[in-house]
Design a protein around this motif. Structure first.
Motif, short mmCIF file in Angstrom:
data_model
loop_
_atom_site.label_atom_id
_atom_site.label_comp_id
_atom_site.label_asym_id
_atom_site.label_seq_id
_atom_site.Cartn_x
_atom_site.Cartn_y
_atom_site.Cartn_z
N MET A 1 7.67 -11.88 3.69
CA MET A 1 6.46 -11.42 3.06
C MET A 1 6.15 -9.98 3.44
O MET A 1 5.69 -9.21 2.61
CB MET A 1 5.29 -12.33 3.46
N GLN A 2 6.43 -9.64 4.68
CA GLN A 2 6.18 -8.27 5.13
C GLN A 2 7.02 -7.27 4.35
O GLN A 2 6.57 -6.20 4.00
CB GLN A 2 6.42 -8.13 6.63
N HIS A 3 8.26 -7.64 4.05
CA HIS A 3 9.13 -6.77 3.27
C HIS A 3 8.58 -6.57 1.86
O HIS A 3 8.63 -5.48 1.31
CB HIS A 3 10.55 -7.32 3.20
N CYS A 4 8.05 -7.64 1.29
CA CYS A 4 7.43 -7.53 -0.05
C CYS A 4 6.23 -6.59 0.00
O CYS A 4 6.04 -5.77 -0.91
CB CYS A 4 6.99 -8.89 -0.56
N MET A 5 5.45 -6.68 1.05
CA MET A 5 4.28 -5.80 1.19
C MET A 5 4.72 -4.34 1.31
O MET A 5 4.13 -3.46 0.69
CB MET A 5 3.45 -6.19 2.41
N GLU A 6 5.74 -4.09 2.10
CA GLU A 6 6.23 -2.72 2.25
C GLU A 6 6.79 -2.20 0.93
O GLU A 6 6.58 -1.05 0.57
CB GLU A 6 7.30 -2.65 3.35
N LEU A 7 7.49 -3.05 0.20
CA LEU A 7 8.01 -2.67 -1.09
C LEU A 7 6.88 -2.36 -2.07
O LEU A 7 6.97 -1.43 -2.86
CB LEU A 7 8.90 -3.79 -1.65
N THR A 8 5.81 -3.10 -1.99
CA THR A 8 4.66 -2.88 -2.86
C THR A 8 4.06 -1.49 -2.63
O THR A 8 3.57 -0.86 -3.56
CB THR A 8 3.59 -3.97 -2.62
N LYS A 9 4.14 -0.99 -1.42
CA LYS A 9 3.58 0.33 -1.12
C LYS A 9 4.42 1.46 -1.72
O LYS A 9 3.89 2.51 -2.05
CB LYS A 9 3.47 0.52 0.39
N THR A 10 5.72 1.22 -1.90
CA THR A 10 6.58 2.27 -2.43
C THR A 10 6.95 2.04 -3.89
O THR A 10 7.11 2.99 -4.65
CB THR A 10 7.87 2.41 -1.60
N ARG A 11 7.11 0.79 -4.28
CA ARG A 11 7.43 0.43 -5.67
C ARG A 11 6.51 -0.71 -6.06
O ARG A 11 6.87 -1.89 -6.03
CB ARG A 11 8.90 0.02 -5.78
N PHE A 12 5.28 -0.33 -6.43
CA PHE A 12 4.19 -1.27 -6.62
C PHE A 12 4.55 -2.43 -7.55
O PHE A 12 4.37 -3.59 -7.18
CB PHE A 12 2.96 -0.53 -7.16
N GLN A 13 5.04 -2.15 -8.73
CA GLN A 13 5.32 -3.19 -9.72
C GLN A 13 6.34 -4.20 -9.21
O GLN A 13 6.14 -5.41 -9.34
CB GLN A 13 5.82 -2.56 -11.02
N LEU A 14 7.40 -3.73 -8.61
CA LEU A 14 8.44 -4.62 -8.08
C LEU A 14 7.88 -5.48 -6.94
O LEU A 14 8.11 -6.69 -6.90
CB LEU A 14 9.64 -3.81 -7.61
N GLY A 15 7.15 -4.86 -6.03
CA GLY A 15 6.58 -5.61 -4.91
C GLY A 15 5.60 -6.68 -5.36
O GLY A 15 5.63 -7.81 -4.87
N CYS A 44 2.54 -17.80 5.38
CA CYS A 44 2.93 -16.39 5.25
C CYS A 44 2.12 -15.70 4.16
O CYS A 44 1.63 -14.59 4.34
CB CYS A 44 4.42 -16.27 4.94
N ILE A 45 2.00 -16.36 3.03
CA ILE A 45 1.23 -15.78 1.92
C ILE A 45 -0.23 -15.64 2.30
O ILE A 45 -0.86 -14.63 2.02
CB ILE A 45 1.41 -16.63 0.64
N SER A 46 -0.77 -16.65 2.96
CA SER A 46 -2.19 -16.60 3.36
C SER A 46 -2.48 -15.42 4.27
O SER A 46 -3.53 -14.80 4.17
CB SER A 46 -2.58 -17.90 4.06
N MET A 47 -1.54 -15.09 5.14
CA MET A 47 -1.74 -13.97 6.05
C MET A 47 -1.71 -12.64 5.30
O MET A 47 -2.33 -11.67 5.72
CB MET A 47 -0.68 -13.97 7.15
N CYS A 48 -0.99 -12.59 4.19
CA CYS A 48 -0.84 -11.33 3.44
C CYS A 48 -1.91 -11.11 2.38
O CYS A 48 -2.04 -9.99 1.88
CB CYS A 48 0.52 -11.30 2.76
N VAL A 49 -2.66 -12.14 2.03
CA VAL A 49 -3.64 -12.02 0.93
C VAL A 49 -4.62 -10.87 1.14
O VAL A 49 -4.82 -10.07 0.22
CB VAL A 49 -4.36 -13.36 0.68
N PRO A 50 -5.23 -10.71 2.31
CA PRO A 50 -6.15 -9.57 2.47
C PRO A 50 -5.48 -8.22 2.25
O PRO A 50 -6.05 -7.33 1.61
CB PRO A 50 -6.66 -9.71 3.91
N ASP A 51 -4.26 -8.07 2.75
CA ASP A 51 -3.52 -6.81 2.56
C ASP A 51 -3.17 -6.58 1.10
O ASP A 51 -3.25 -5.47 0.59
CB ASP A 51 -2.26 -6.79 3.41
N VAL A 52 -2.77 -7.65 0.40
CA VAL A 52 -2.42 -7.53 -1.02
C VAL A 52 -3.65 -7.12 -1.82
O VAL A 52 -3.59 -6.21 -2.66
CB VAL A 52 -1.84 -8.85 -1.56
N LEU A 53 -4.78 -7.78 -1.57
CA LEU A 53 -6.00 -7.43 -2.29
C LEU A 53 -6.45 -6.01 -2.00
O LEU A 53 -6.89 -5.29 -2.91
CB LEU A 53 -7.12 -8.43 -1.96
#
Length: 83
Positions: A1-15, A44-53
């Protein structure tokens, strides 16, 4: 999940698409995923929800500024734009 978050910061649509697909796998009724794996993915997803939002909110603020023809650097405080 952390890798997806990092990817979202550089390639938003893909992440975002990877996060969406991962979350869909958690709620799917596929028989090949054990309950333990589903619980692990869910945590894992629950921990990332605040960061994703937070990340989605920042991108939406930038998009609104762009649509309205305003400079996001001067319109939005830097504390909101720190990625």
């Amino acid at each position: 999940m952390q890798h997806c978050m990092e990817l979202t910061k550089t390639r938003f649509q893909l992440g975002i698409n990877l996060l969406k697909i991962t979350s869909e796998e958690v709620v799917s009724n596929r028989g090949d995923l054990t309950t333990e794996w589903k619980q692990y993915f869910y945590s894992c997803i629950s921990m990332c929800v605040p960061d994703v939002l937070d990340l989605v909110t920042k991108y939406l603020l930038i998009a609104v500024c762009h649509i309205n023809g305003k400079d996001s650097q001067t319109t939005i405080p830097n504390t909101l734009l720190d990625l």
